[in-house]
Design a protein around this motif. Structure first.
Motif, mmCIF file in Angstrom:
data_model
loop_
_atom_site.group_PDB
_atom_site.id
_atom_site.type_symbol
_atom_site.label_atom_id
_atom_site.label_comp_id
_atom_site.label_asym_id
_atom_site.label_seq_id
_atom_site.Cartn_x
_atom_site.Cartn_y
_atom_site.Cartn_z
ATOM 1 N N ALA A 162 0.834 -1.209 0.000
ATOM 2 C CA ALA A 162 0.000 0.000 0.000
ATOM 3 C C ALA A 162 0.870 1.261 0.000
ATOM 4 O O ALA A 162 0.611 2.218 -0.747
ATOM 5 N N TYR A 163 1.906 1.254 0.811
ATOM 6 C CA TYR A 163 2.821 2.393 0.862
ATOM 7 C C TYR A 163 3.570 2.539 -0.458
ATOM 8 O O TYR A 163 3.740 3.640 -0.987
ATOM 9 N N PHE A 164 4.013 1.403 -1.005
ATOM 10 C CA PHE A 164 4.717 1.407 -2.293
ATOM 11 C C PHE A 164 3.837 2.002 -3.389
ATOM 12 O O PHE A 164 4.296 2.787 -4.220
ATOM 13 N N SER A 165 2.557 1.641 -3.402
ATOM 14 C CA SER A 165 1.635 2.135 -4.423
ATOM 15 C C SER A 165 1.545 3.661 -4.406
ATOM 16 O O SER A 165 1.589 4.315 -5.455
ATOM 17 N N VAL A 166 1.445 4.237 -3.205
ATOM 18 C CA VAL A 166 1.369 5.696 -3.077
ATOM 19 C C VAL A 166 2.686 6.340 -3.495
ATOM 20 O O VAL A 166 2.702 7.329 -4.235
ATOM 21 N N ARG A 167 3.792 5.791 -3.024
ATOM 22 C CA ARG A 167 5.108 6.344 -3.358
ATOM 23 C C ARG A 167 5.366 6.282 -4.863
ATOM 24 O O ARG A 167 5.925 7.209 -5.460
ATOM 25 N N PHE A 168 5.000 5.167 -5.471
ATOM 26 C CA PHE A 168 5.224 4.992 -6.910
ATOM 27 C C PHE A 168 4.443 6.039 -7.706
ATOM 28 O O PHE A 168 4.983 6.667 -8.621
ATOM 29 N N HIS A 169 3.184 6.250 -7.343
ATOM 30 C CA HIS A 169 2.354 7.243 -8.035
ATOM 31 C C HIS A 169 2.923 8.642 -7.858
ATOM 32 O O HIS A 169 2.976 9.438 -8.818
ATOM 33 N N ASP A 170 3.363 8.970 -6.667
ATOM 34 C CA ASP A 170 3.938 10.293 -6.416
ATOM 35 C C ASP A 170 5.211 10.514 -7.232
ATOM 36 O O ASP A 170 5.459 11.601 -7.747
ATOM 37 N N PHE A 171 5.999 9.473 -7.355
ATOM 38 C CA PHE A 171 7.300 9.583 -8.030
ATOM 39 C C PHE A 171 7.151 9.627 -9.554
ATOM 40 O O PHE A 171 7.742 10.469 -10.237
ATOM 41 N N VAL A 172 6.352 8.718 -10.105
ATOM 42 C CA VAL A 172 6.258 8.563 -11.556
ATOM 43 C C VAL A 172 5.159 9.429 -12.159
ATOM 44 O O VAL A 172 5.256 9.860 -13.304
ATOM 45 N N GLY A 173 4.110 9.689 -11.390
ATOM 46 C CA GLY A 173 3.017 10.514 -11.907
ATOM 47 C C GLY A 173 1.824 9.720 -12.396
ATOM 48 O O GLY A 173 0.794 10.286 -12.758
ATOM 49 N N VAL A 174 1.957 8.374 -12.457
ATOM 50 C CA VAL A 174 0.843 7.497 -12.821
ATOM 51 C C VAL A 174 0.862 6.310 -11.863
ATOM 52 O O VAL A 174 1.844 6.090 -11.140
ATOM 53 N N THR A 175 -0.194 5.515 -11.863
ATOM 54 C CA THR A 175 -0.244 4.351 -10.996
ATOM 55 C C THR A 175 0.715 3.273 -11.495
ATOM 56 O O THR A 175 1.156 3.282 -12.652
ATOM 57 N N PHE A 176 1.030 2.332 -10.610
ATOM 58 C CA PHE A 176 1.886 1.207 -10.989
ATOM 59 C C PHE A 176 1.284 0.461 -12.172
ATOM 60 O O PHE A 176 1.991 0.127 -13.139
ATOM 61 N N LYS A 177 -0.009 0.193 -12.127
ATOM 62 C CA LYS A 177 -0.677 -0.551 -13.201
ATOM 63 C C LYS A 177 -0.584 0.205 -14.523
ATOM 64 O O LYS A 177 -0.316 -0.401 -15.577
ATOM 65 N N GLN A 178 -0.793 1.521 -14.491
ATOM 66 C CA GLN A 178 -0.710 2.312 -15.718
ATOM 67 C C GLN A 178 0.712 2.303 -16.284
ATOM 68 O O GLN A 178 0.899 2.190 -17.500
ATOM 69 N N TYR A 179 1.696 2.424 -15.408
ATOM 70 C CA TYR A 179 3.084 2.453 -15.864
ATOM 71 C C TYR A 179 3.474 1.121 -16.493
ATOM 72 O O TYR A 179 4.066 1.082 -17.581
ATOM 73 N N LEU A 180 3.147 0.018 -15.827
ATOM 74 C CA LEU A 180 3.458 -1.303 -16.352
ATOM 75 C C LEU A 180 2.761 -1.537 -17.689
ATOM 76 O O LEU A 180 3.377 -2.012 -18.650
#
Length: 272
Positions: free
Chosen positions: A195-213
């Protein structure tokens, strides 16, 4: 907060690389969702990677990974070749070697003979890239891999501090997207709560993990459609999709047409 940039100045979305001879370089701190080579042709500067500064001059070549926060400083009469490229075009042997060099800056100095060879190689690849001659992409990929092997043969390593687990996660996704890694799998790789990773990833990359992948998978599939004669089913599987129907749905959402139509339109464009 530093944002993850995209590969600069791609002329076509399906190109997994970019080559530019540049004397007007940026000093802004940044990182990219791709690998980058910077080869000094003239002058000097400091390569600043993850806070570690290394002076470079004519004949020096530096590899920057998607993990690296990067900038240039102390620029003096500088001309460089900049090459940006996706992990998928790197020879598997050299990619494994590079991924083992965590916490290090990879750079090398070419002697006079290797320097002249590299200049000739890049001048030719750059001309092919600009003119878009037949098989130009293969010339560019070959040049990039030759340079990487030359670096590996004579590499110097300097320690740097890669403090962001999200940068590590981005690199992991880029090199494992074909296995369709889950958010939990990648979170476990970087030792973060999902859950924490999901928030951090979105903040860093600008999109969700699923969208980026999915963006990485769908762009890879588009390149395969244009550059190979593989079947739609094989491309779907090799791009990390669990079913052809899911692949079709995501592809149409991205490109507003079916994979087959996308391929045919490109073939027709090349005919005339």
């Amino acid at each position: 907060m530093y944002r993850l940039g995209k590969m600069w100045n791609q002329e076509r979305d399906d190109e997994p690389f970019y080559i530019y001879k540049n004397s007007d370089v940026s000093t802004t701190k940044h990182w990219h969702d791709c690998f980058e080579l910077e080869f000094v042709l003239k002058g000097s500067c400091n390569e600043v990677i993850n806070g570690k500064s290394i002076p470079v001059s004519v004949g020096d070549i530096t590899l920057i990974t998607p993990n690296d926060l990067h900038s240039l400083s102390k620029i003096e009469d500088l001309t460089i070749y900049t090459l940006m490229f996706a992990s998928e075009i790197i020879d598997s042997e050299i990619l494994n070697l590079l991924l083992l060099q965590d916490e290090k800056i990879i750079w090398s100095h070419f002697d006079d003979r290797d320097f002249q060879y590299a200049v000739n190689l890049l001048d030719y690849a750059y001309k092919e890239y600009c003119q878009k001659n037949k098989f130009y992409d293969r010339f560019a990929k070959n040049a990039i891999n030759q340079l990487l092997f030359m670096i590996a043969r004579g590499s110097k390593f300097e320690y740097s501090k890669r403090s962001s687990p999200i940068q590590t996660a981005v690199l992991y996704v880029q090199t494992h997207f074909q296995s369709n890694p889950s958010l939990k799998e990648v979170a476990d790789v970087v030792n973060l709560d999902p859950a924490y990773f999901s928030v951090r990833f979105h903040d860093f990359v600008g999109v969700t993990f699923k969208q980026y992948l999915n963006d990485i998978k769908i762009k890879y599939s588009a390149k395969q459609l244009l550059q190979t004669t593989k079947s739609i089913a094989v491309i779907s599987y090799e791009s990390g999709y669990e079913s052809i129907s899911q692949f079709y749905r995501e592809f149409k959402k991205k490109y507003n047409c079916s994979p087959m139509k996308y391929r045919k339109e490109f073939e027709n464009r090349d005919t005339y």
